[in-house]
Design a protein around this motif. Structure first.
Motif, PDB file in Angstrom:
ATOM      1  N   LYS A   1      33.942  40.718  -4.126  1.00 16.36           N
ATOM      2  CA  LYS A   1      35.104  41.534  -4.466  1.00 16.36           C
ATOM      3  C   LYS A   1      36.022  41.672  -3.264  1.00 16.36           C
ATOM      4  CE  LYS A   1      36.433  45.961  -6.528  1.00 16.36           C
ATOM      5  NZ  LYS A   1      35.937  47.231  -7.125  1.00 16.36           N
ATOM      6  N   PHE A   2      35.437  41.801  -2.094  1.00 17.61           N
ATOM      7  CA  PHE A   2      36.242  41.892  -0.870  1.00 17.61           C
ATOM      8  C   PHE A   2      37.052  40.614  -0.668  1.00 17.61           C
ATOM      9  CE2 PHE A   2      36.660  40.988   3.706  1.00 17.61           C
ATOM     10  CZ  PHE A   2      37.458  42.066   4.074  1.00 17.61           C
ATOM     11  N   GLY A   3      36.419  39.473  -0.904  1.00 20.30           N
ATOM     12  CA  GLY A   3      37.125  38.207  -0.752  1.00 20.30           C
ATOM     13  C   GLY A   3      38.287  38.078  -1.716  1.00 20.30           C
ATOM     14  N   VAL A   4      38.088  38.547  -2.948  1.00 15.86           N
ATOM     15  CA  VAL A   4      39.171  38.516  -3.937  1.00 15.86           C
ATOM     16  C   VAL A   4      40.311  39.428  -3.501  1.00 15.86           C
ATOM     17  CG1 VAL A   4      39.808  39.062  -6.314  1.00 15.86           C
ATOM     18  CG2 VAL A   4      37.625  37.927  -5.840  1.00 15.86           C
ATOM     19  N   THR A   5      39.969  40.597  -2.977  1.00 17.55           N
ATOM     20  CA  THR A   5      40.987  41.537  -2.509  1.00 17.55           C
ATOM     21  C   THR A   5      41.820  40.935  -1.381  1.00 17.55           C
ATOM     22  OG1 THR A   5      39.612  43.441  -3.106  1.00 17.55           O
ATOM     23  CG2 THR A   5      41.373  43.815  -1.507  1.00 17.55           C
TER      24      THR A   5
ATOM     25  N   ILE B   1      50.353  36.127  -9.619  1.00 18.73           N
ATOM     26  CA  ILE B   1      48.966  36.346  -9.227  1.00 18.73           C
ATOM     27  C   ILE B   1      48.541  37.700  -9.794  1.00 18.73           C
ATOM     28  CG2 ILE B   1      47.361  36.556  -7.305  1.00 18.73           C
ATOM     29  CD1 ILE B   1      48.659  33.795  -7.589  1.00 18.73           C
ATOM     30  N   ILE B   2      47.502  37.706 -10.590  1.00 18.52           N
ATOM     31  CA  ILE B   2      47.033  38.923 -11.254  1.00 18.52           C
ATOM     32  C   ILE B   2      45.894  39.539 -10.454  1.00 18.52           C
ATOM     33  CG2 ILE B   2      46.136  39.904 -13.398  1.00 18.52           C
ATOM     34  CD1 ILE B   2      48.958  38.691 -13.608  1.00 18.52           C
ATOM     35  N   GLY B   3      46.029  40.829 -10.167  1.00 19.19           N
ATOM     36  CA  GLY B   3      45.018  41.541  -9.397  1.00 19.19           C
ATOM     37  C   GLY B   3      43.802  41.916 -10.222  1.00 19.19           C
TER      38      GLY B   3
ATOM     39  N   GLY C   1      51.311  39.412  -6.896  1.00 21.68           N
ATOM     40  CA  GLY C   1      52.329  38.584  -6.248  1.00 21.68           C
ATOM     41  C   GLY C   1      53.065  37.776  -7.299  1.00 21.68           C
ATOM     42  N   GLU C   2      54.325  37.490  -7.035  1.00 17.50           N
ATOM     43  CA  GLU C   2      55.144  36.809  -8.032  1.00 17.50           C
ATOM     44  C   GLU C   2      55.971  35.707  -7.371  1.00 17.50           C
ATOM     45  OE1 GLU C   2      56.615  39.149 -11.594  1.00 17.50           O
ATOM     46  OE2 GLU C   2      58.486  38.838 -10.484  1.00 17.50           O
TER      47      GLU C   2
ATOM     48  N   VAL D   1      46.909  38.615   0.534  1.00 13.07           N
ATOM     49  CA  VAL D   1      47.655  37.533   1.184  1.00 13.07           C
ATOM     50  C   VAL D   1      48.714  36.973   0.248  1.00 13.07           C
ATOM     51  CG1 VAL D   1      47.473  35.199   2.131  1.00 13.07           C
ATOM     52  CG2 VAL D   1      45.775  36.932   2.758  1.00 13.07           C
ATOM     53  N   ALA D   2      48.351  36.797  -1.019  1.00 16.53           N
ATOM     54  CA  ALA D   2      49.314  36.288  -2.002  1.00 16.53           C
ATOM     55  C   ALA D   2      50.509  37.217  -2.126  1.00 16.53           C
ATOM     56  CB  ALA D   2      48.636  36.116  -3.359  1.00 16.53           C
ATOM     57  N   GLY D   3      50.248  38.525  -2.114  1.00 19.52           N
ATOM     58  CA  GLY D   3      51.337  39.497  -2.196  1.00 19.52           C
ATOM     59  C   GLY D   3      52.272  39.422  -1.000  1.00 19.52           C
ATOM     60  N   ILE D   4      51.712  39.206   0.171  1.00 14.03           N
ATOM     61  CA  ILE D   4      52.530  39.091   1.389  1.00 14.03           C
ATOM     62  C   ILE D   4      53.385  37.830   1.336  1.00 14.03           C
ATOM     63  CG2 ILE D   4      52.442  38.757   3.889  1.00 14.03           C
ATOM     64  CD1 ILE D   4      49.859  40.451   3.882  1.00 14.03           C
ATOM     65  N   VAL D   5      52.764  36.719   0.954  1.00 14.78           N
ATOM     66  CA  VAL D   5      53.491  35.453   0.877  1.00 14.78           C
ATOM     67  C   VAL D   5      54.596  35.518  -0.171  1.00 14.78           C
ATOM     68  CG1 VAL D   5      53.275  32.993   0.357  1.00 14.78           C
ATOM     69  CG2 VAL D   5      51.507  34.137   1.705  1.00 14.78           C
TER      70      VAL D   5
END
Length: 401
Positions: free
Chosen positions: A358-362, A79-81, A88-89, A367-371
């Motif tokens: 932008k907030f929604g993307v953040t 997942i690219i920020g 996230g990977e 969440v992706a990073g946590i998962v």
């Protein structure tokens, strides 16, 4: 089981469902013809995977090793920020990942299916069905070439916008749009590319993806949500390109690169996504399989699986029953619960993963990073099913041979 040549079956479409069913019908002794509108195999397309019970089917066909040999080289999902960083990977060995072991380009799978069936199946390219006339013992078929012929059964396997389906069922099956448009194309590989599936979410409900292939190029896709959807014909190519360029403007990350490659892409595919909700798949001596019958959308990740499994089941039931009516009824009975399950998309799909701000993307990337974190992946792994269980997921495949 029918004697060779005694029952003639015509299939429309030489993509995935058609050749799969043709392979099995020929093995069961049917005389099989596949008609394909394109002048040759359509070998374009993006990454697809053969998962769940479809893996059982390709193993029975003896082509599992060939599919593995054509692996796309993809090693997992990143997942690219918003600043181009990895948020996230998900390696393909992880419990939660979009990359499967049998990851293959659509065109490579089409070629494999054709190669394993071409010796026993009559493939006719550059032609299509223009009219069907059902009789008690046969179907009279008229082709675009002007030729006509009779068959015992006719099967539509020509995709979500199937022309054959309309000849069979009229406007009865409904295309349910999700308001999501997706474009696919092949672009040149650059030095900074890697072997990850890279997913980038931009504001204004846009997603860009870059995926490696085994050809030395990159498969790019652009997806976006629209409030206004069209459900009839696809836009002309020039309009497709103009719309895509407009949607990529200001998206960030690799948007400019993809935008510049659009005009040079010779395999651009652009269409809206949706599901086919058909109350019935069979009528008299005609039936349908694959996306023509029950497209679940690319979001489900099960389109290829449904195509392969449905083709296997319908061919098997036709080999098991003397009366095609009984075979059609068994096909509907076996496949309907599995299709219904696959077509149940998670609540909020696809809007939740296409934020506008932008907030929604953040939030989504966080969440992706946590998962993707090791503790969460480890926890999920404790409850994940093994490969054997996954292959039986949703349907208990009959054995016909």
């Amino acid at each position: 089981m029918p004697t060779s040549g005694t029952k003639k079956v015509l299939l429309a479409g030489a993509s995935i469902a058609g050749p799969t069913m043709a392979f099995w019908l020929a093995r069961y002794g049917f005389a099989v013809t596949v008609v394909e509108r394109a002048p040759a195999l359509r070998l374009g397309g993006q990454n697809i995977d053969v998962n769940g019970p479809a893996r059982q089917v390709v193993r029975k066909m003896g082509i599992e090793a060939a599919i593995l040999a054509q692996n796309t080289t993809e090693i997992g999902l990143q997942i690219i920020g918003q600043d181009g960083e990895v948020a996230g990977e998900f390696p393909k060995e992880a419990s939660l990942t979009g990359t499967r072991e049998l990851e293959i380009l659509r065109g490579d799978l089409v070629q494999i299916l054709y190669d394993c069936s071409k010796e026993t199946v009559d493939y006719r390219f550059g032609d299509s069905i223009t009219a069907l006339e059902q009789h008690p013992d046969e179907v009279f078929v008229t082709f675009a070439s002007g030729k006509s012929e009779t068959f015992h059964l006719v099967i539509a396997a020509d995709g979500v916008r199937s022309k054959t389906r309309q000849l069979m069922f009229g406007d009865e099956p409904q295309f349910k749009s999700l308001g999501l448009y997706i474009a696919y194309m092949t672009i040149p590989r650059q030095e900074n590319d890697n072997d990850w599936w890279r997913w980038y979410t931009a504001i204004d409900r846009r997603v860009l993806m870059l995926r490696p292939d085994n050809k030395g190029t990159i498969r790019a896709s652009v997806a976006f949500l629209e409030d206004d959807t069209e459900t009839d014909e696809k836009r002309p190519t020039d309009e497709q390109k103009s719309l895509l360029k407009a949607k990529l403007a200001g998206a960030g990350w690799e948007a400019d690169r993809i935008r510049q490659a659009i005009d040079g892409a010779d395999d651009l595919y652009f269409d809206q996504t949706g599901q086919i909700k058909a109350p019935r798949w069979c009528d008299g001596r005609v039936a349908m399989i694959g996306d023509a019958a029950y497209c679940p959308t690319p979001i489900s990740g099960k389109g290829t699986t449904l195509a392969i499994v449905g083709a296997y089941v319908l061919a098997g039931e036709l080999s098991r029953h003397d009366r095609h009516q009984d075979a059609f009824a068994a096909y509907e009975r076996l496949m309907r619960p599995y299709v219904d399950e696959v077509q149940k998309l998670p609540p909020g799909t696809p809007k939740l993963v296409y934020p506008e701000t932008k907030f929604g993307v953040t939030v989504l990337n966080t969440v992706a990073g946590i998962v993707a974190s090791k503790p969460v992946q480890k926890l999920v792994g404790l409850f994940s099913s093994d490969d054997a269980e996954e292959e039986k997921e949703g349907i208990d495949l009959p054995t016909y041979l």
